[in-house]
Design a protein around this motif. Structure first.
Motif, PDB file in Angstrom:
ATOM      1  N   LEU A 183      28.674  13.382 -17.535  1.00 15.91           N
ATOM      2  CA  LEU A 183      29.583  13.124 -18.656  1.00 15.91           C
ATOM      3  C   LEU A 183      28.873  13.293 -19.990  1.00 15.91           C
ATOM      4  CD1 LEU A 183      32.229  11.996 -19.906  1.00 15.91           C
ATOM      5  CD2 LEU A 183      31.284   9.699 -19.536  1.00 15.91           C
ATOM      6  N   PHE A 184      27.680  12.721 -20.103  1.00 15.94           N
ATOM      7  CA  PHE A 184      26.971  12.773 -21.376  1.00 15.94           C
ATOM      8  C   PHE A 184      26.233  14.095 -21.587  1.00 15.94           C
ATOM      9  CE2 PHE A 184      27.521   8.181 -20.771  1.00 15.94           C
ATOM     10  CZ  PHE A 184      28.153   7.890 -21.975  1.00 15.94           C
ATOM     11  N   SER A 185      25.685  14.663 -20.539  1.00 13.18           N
ATOM     12  CA  SER A 185      24.968  15.934 -20.710  1.00 13.18           C
ATOM     13  C   SER A 185      25.935  17.038 -21.113  1.00 13.18           C
ATOM     14  CB  SER A 185      24.222  16.307 -19.431  1.00 13.18           C
ATOM     15  OG  SER A 185      25.107  16.519 -18.356  1.00 13.18           O
ATOM     16  N   GLU A 186      27.155  17.014 -20.562  1.00 11.42           N
ATOM     17  CA  GLU A 186      28.141  18.025 -20.945  1.00 11.42           C
ATOM     18  C   GLU A 186      28.577  17.860 -22.395  1.00 11.42           C
ATOM     19  OE1 GLU A 186      31.284  17.824 -18.082  1.00 11.42           O
ATOM     20  OE2 GLU A 186      30.208  19.072 -16.620  1.00 11.42           O
ATOM     21  N   ALA A 187      28.401  16.670 -22.934  1.00 13.33           N
ATOM     22  CA  ALA A 187      28.707  16.417 -24.347  1.00 13.33           C
ATOM     23  C   ALA A 187      27.473  16.591 -25.233  1.00 13.33           C
ATOM     24  CB  ALA A 187      29.278  15.015 -24.509  1.00 13.33           C
ATOM     25  N   ASN A 188      26.395  17.125 -24.654  1.00  9.62           N
ATOM     26  CA  ASN A 188      25.126  17.330 -25.383  1.00  9.62           C
ATOM     27  C   ASN A 188      24.566  16.023 -25.941  1.00  9.62           C
ATOM     28  OD1 ASN A 188      25.005  20.203 -25.033  1.00  9.62           O
ATOM     29  ND2 ASN A 188      26.602  20.394 -26.591  1.00  9.62           N
ATOM     30  N   ILE A 189      24.670  14.977 -25.134  1.00  7.10           N
ATOM     31  CA  ILE A 189      24.131  13.665 -25.506  1.00  7.10           C
ATOM     32  C   ILE A 189      22.974  13.340 -24.567  1.00  7.10           C
ATOM     33  CG2 ILE A 189      24.628  11.210 -25.765  1.00  7.10           C
ATOM     34  CD1 ILE A 189      27.581  11.974 -26.163  1.00  7.10           C
ATOM     35  N   SER A 190      21.791  13.130 -25.114  1.00  9.80           N
ATOM     36  CA  SER A 190      20.622  12.783 -24.312  1.00  9.80           C
ATOM     37  C   SER A 190      20.754  11.357 -23.784  1.00  9.80           C
ATOM     38  CB  SER A 190      19.341  12.913 -25.137  1.00  9.80           C
ATOM     39  OG  SER A 190      19.151  14.248 -25.565  1.00  9.80           O
ATOM     40  N   VAL A 191      20.247  11.124 -22.563  1.00 10.14           N
ATOM     41  CA  VAL A 191      20.443   9.836 -21.892  1.00 10.14           C
ATOM     42  C   VAL A 191      19.114   9.139 -21.628  1.00 10.14           C
ATOM     43  CG1 VAL A 191      21.216   8.720 -19.761  1.00 10.14           C
ATOM     44  CG2 VAL A 191      22.605  10.527 -20.806  1.00 10.14           C
ATOM     45  N   VAL A 222      15.792   4.476 -12.783  1.00 14.14           N
ATOM     46  CA  VAL A 222      15.830   4.917 -14.175  1.00 14.14           C
ATOM     47  C   VAL A 222      16.287   6.368 -14.166  1.00 14.14           C
ATOM     48  CG1 VAL A 222      14.117   3.302 -15.054  1.00 14.14           C
ATOM     49  CG2 VAL A 222      13.352   5.477 -14.107  1.00 14.14           C
ATOM     50  N   PHE A 223      16.894   6.795 -15.269  1.00 17.51           N
ATOM     51  CA  PHE A 223      17.455   8.142 -15.253  1.00 17.51           C
ATOM     52  C   PHE A 223      17.581   8.710 -16.660  1.00 17.51           C
ATOM     53  CE2 PHE A 223      20.791   4.930 -14.978  1.00 17.51           C
ATOM     54  CZ  PHE A 223      21.715   5.303 -15.953  1.00 17.51           C
ATOM     55  N   SER A 224      17.746  10.038 -16.701  1.00 21.37           N
ATOM     56  CA  SER A 224      18.025  10.755 -17.935  1.00 21.37           C
ATOM     57  C   SER A 224      19.100  11.793 -17.632  1.00 21.37           C
ATOM     58  CB  SER A 224      16.751  11.392 -18.495  1.00 21.37           C
ATOM     59  OG  SER A 224      16.973  11.880 -19.800  1.00 21.37           O
ATOM     60  N   ASP A 225      19.218  12.813 -18.460  1.00 16.64           N
ATOM     61  CA  ASP A 225      20.339  13.744 -18.357  1.00 16.64           C
ATOM     62  C   ASP A 225      20.470  14.374 -16.968  1.00 16.64           C
ATOM     63  OD1 ASP A 225      19.323  13.308 -20.949  1.00 16.64           O
ATOM     64  OD2 ASP A 225      20.433  14.998 -21.729  1.00 16.64           O
ATOM     65  N   HIS A 226      19.376  14.919 -16.442  1.00 14.34           N
ATOM     66  CA  HIS A 226      19.422  15.666 -15.186  1.00 14.34           C
ATOM     67  C   HIS A 226      18.391  15.156 -14.184  1.00 14.34           C
ATOM     68  CE1 HIS A 226      22.027  18.498 -17.260  1.00 14.34           C
ATOM     69  NE2 HIS A 226      21.133  18.564 -18.224  1.00 14.34           N
ATOM     70  N   TRP A 227      18.066  13.878 -14.266  1.00 10.97           N
ATOM     71  CA  TRP A 227      16.983  13.333 -13.433  1.00 10.97           C
ATOM     72  C   TRP A 227      17.215  11.855 -13.205  1.00 10.97           C
ATOM     73  CZ3 TRP A 227      13.671   9.397 -14.983  1.00 10.97           C
ATOM     74  CH2 TRP A 227      12.529   9.172 -14.202  1.00 10.97           C
ATOM     75  N   GLU A 228      16.806  11.368 -12.046  1.00 12.67           N
ATOM     76  CA  GLU A 228      16.731   9.939 -11.812  1.00 12.67           C
ATOM     77  C   GLU A 228      15.630   9.666 -10.799  1.00 12.67           C
ATOM     78  OE1 GLU A 228      20.424   8.374 -10.275  1.00 12.67           O
ATOM     79  OE2 GLU A 228      19.638   8.430  -8.248  1.00 12.67           O
TER      80      GLU A 228
END
Length: 379
Positions: free
Chosen positions: A47-55, A162-168
């Motif tokens: 949801l956030f990566s498609e909106a170009n929002i870093s997580v 823990v996680f980010s845009d394309h990783w956990e």
């Protein structure tokens, strides 16, 4: 910098919250995502990566955006921070190389920004938070600014992420590096548990395994101090009672003591494992069960932070120990409301398995039963 907080118990609610937040032209670039381990993290990340929002993300023992605490939801803080002012790094731990992993990631942040500060989250119960902080100090020096927490899993103590845009990762760390020439970051870690009685000596320990205190098995002396009845293996609530109400306060040469609650009992010798290292020969004191003063001390500490270092803030991130809500119950909302009212800006936070921050007047430490409040302000 503009900030907004949203929450939801499903992906659809989060989608609606995100859409509502951008109706006025708000364009977030960074999301702090504190989510129940039961939610679909991959869908949230997408949801956030498609909106170009870093997580920057972690699973929790509970989450909140204001004073109302939740379980089974996601609490999210959105910032429209210039992407040139921050970078997110992440890595899995390999063979318990906590210190080296943290050093490598923080070196990248230090190379990226001339003046850098960090926010971090770690996963897996065995992760040594103290080693992680040592890694930061190895690369950036003893005065490096760093705040964060250890991920939770709704008190199951089995699998955290823990996680980010394309990783956990269920055994890793995520590190947010912030350019402190562009964004001011200040924080405070406050516990509030009162110490009682004389100092005692840890007469036998290995790492976080405390065998004896004053040559008495750690469990026995704790039970005697707390007046705890039914200290048997059949008492499923024994460790929760000890951890939440009678934690050890590890005395430091400088700064406030660090909380070290017992978490796991070894019934063969009535020793226990604490949340972090307790060196043999170190001095400890026991704690009184918490009362209203515990919350007042936290809120007063945050007010002092505002008065002395951070008169204005754009957003707040809070890492509060899962043990606090077990001890304080519904009163926890009073503490969170008090923190929110200091700056009255958007806030999001989590109930964590440990807190990572500088002790008041001391060093970077892994804490427990502590509330770590971090204020952010674009310069």
């Amino acid at each position: 910098m503009k900030a907004k907080s949203i929450k939801g118990v499903s992906l659809e609610e989060l989608k609606v919250g995100l859409q509502d937040s951008i109706q006025d032209g708000f364009s977030p670039t960074l999301a702090f995502v504190f989510a129940s381990v039961m939610l679909d993290r991959e869908a949230i990340r997408t949801l956030f990566s498609e909106a170009n929002i870093s997580v920057f993300g972690a699973t929790t023992n509970g989450e909140f955006i204001d004073e109302e605490t939740e379980k089974g939801s996601a609490a999210i803080l959105l910032l429209d921070l210039n992407p040139d002012f921050f970078e997110i790094y992440y890595a899995d731990f390999d063979q318990d190389n906590y210190r080296r992993t943290a050093q490598i990631l923080s070196e990248k942040g230090q190379a990226r920004f001339p003046e850098v500060g960090f926010m971090l989250a770690t996963s897996h119960a065995a992760t040594d938070g103290e080693q992680v902080l040592m890694g930061l100090r190895d690369s950036c020096g003893d005065q490096i600014k760093a705040f964060g927490g250890a991920a939770g899993d709704q008190y199951a103590f089995k699998e955290t992420f823990v996680f980010s845009d394309h990783w956990e990762s269920d055994r890793g760390m995520v590190l947010l590096a912030i350019d402190e020439t562009k964004v001011k970051m200040e924080g405070i870690a406050t516990c509030g548990w009162k110490a009682i009685g004389t100092e005692r000596t840890v007469t036998k320990s290995e790492g976080n395994h405390v065998y004896t205190i004053d040559d008495i098995p750690a469990l026995d002396i704790t039970v005697k101090f707390g007046g705890i009845e039914n200290a048997t293996e059949e008492n499923a609530n024994l460790m929760v009672e000890i951890a939440a109400n009678f934690p050890l306060q590890l005395q430091r040469e400088k700064g406030d003591p660090v909380m070290r609650p017992g978490l796991v009992i070894d019934w063969t010798d009535r020793s226990f494992y604490t949340s972090g290292t307790v060196p043999q020969g170190s001095k400890v004191r026991f704690s009184l069960p918490p009362d209203w003063d515990v919350m007042e001390k936290v809120v007063q500490g945050v007010k002092t932070l505002k008065d002395t270092k951070m008169p204005e803030a754009d957003a707040l991130v809070v890492f509060s120990c899962a043990g606090r809500i077990l001890s304080l119950g519904p009163l926890m909302s009073e503490e969170l409301e008090g923190i929110k009212n200091v700056w009255n800006v958007p806030m999001a936070g989590m109930f964590s398995n440990a807190e990572l921050a500088r002790a008041t007047g001391g060093n970077l430490e892994m804490h427990n039963l502590t509330t770590c409040t971090v204020a952010l302000k674009e310069i």
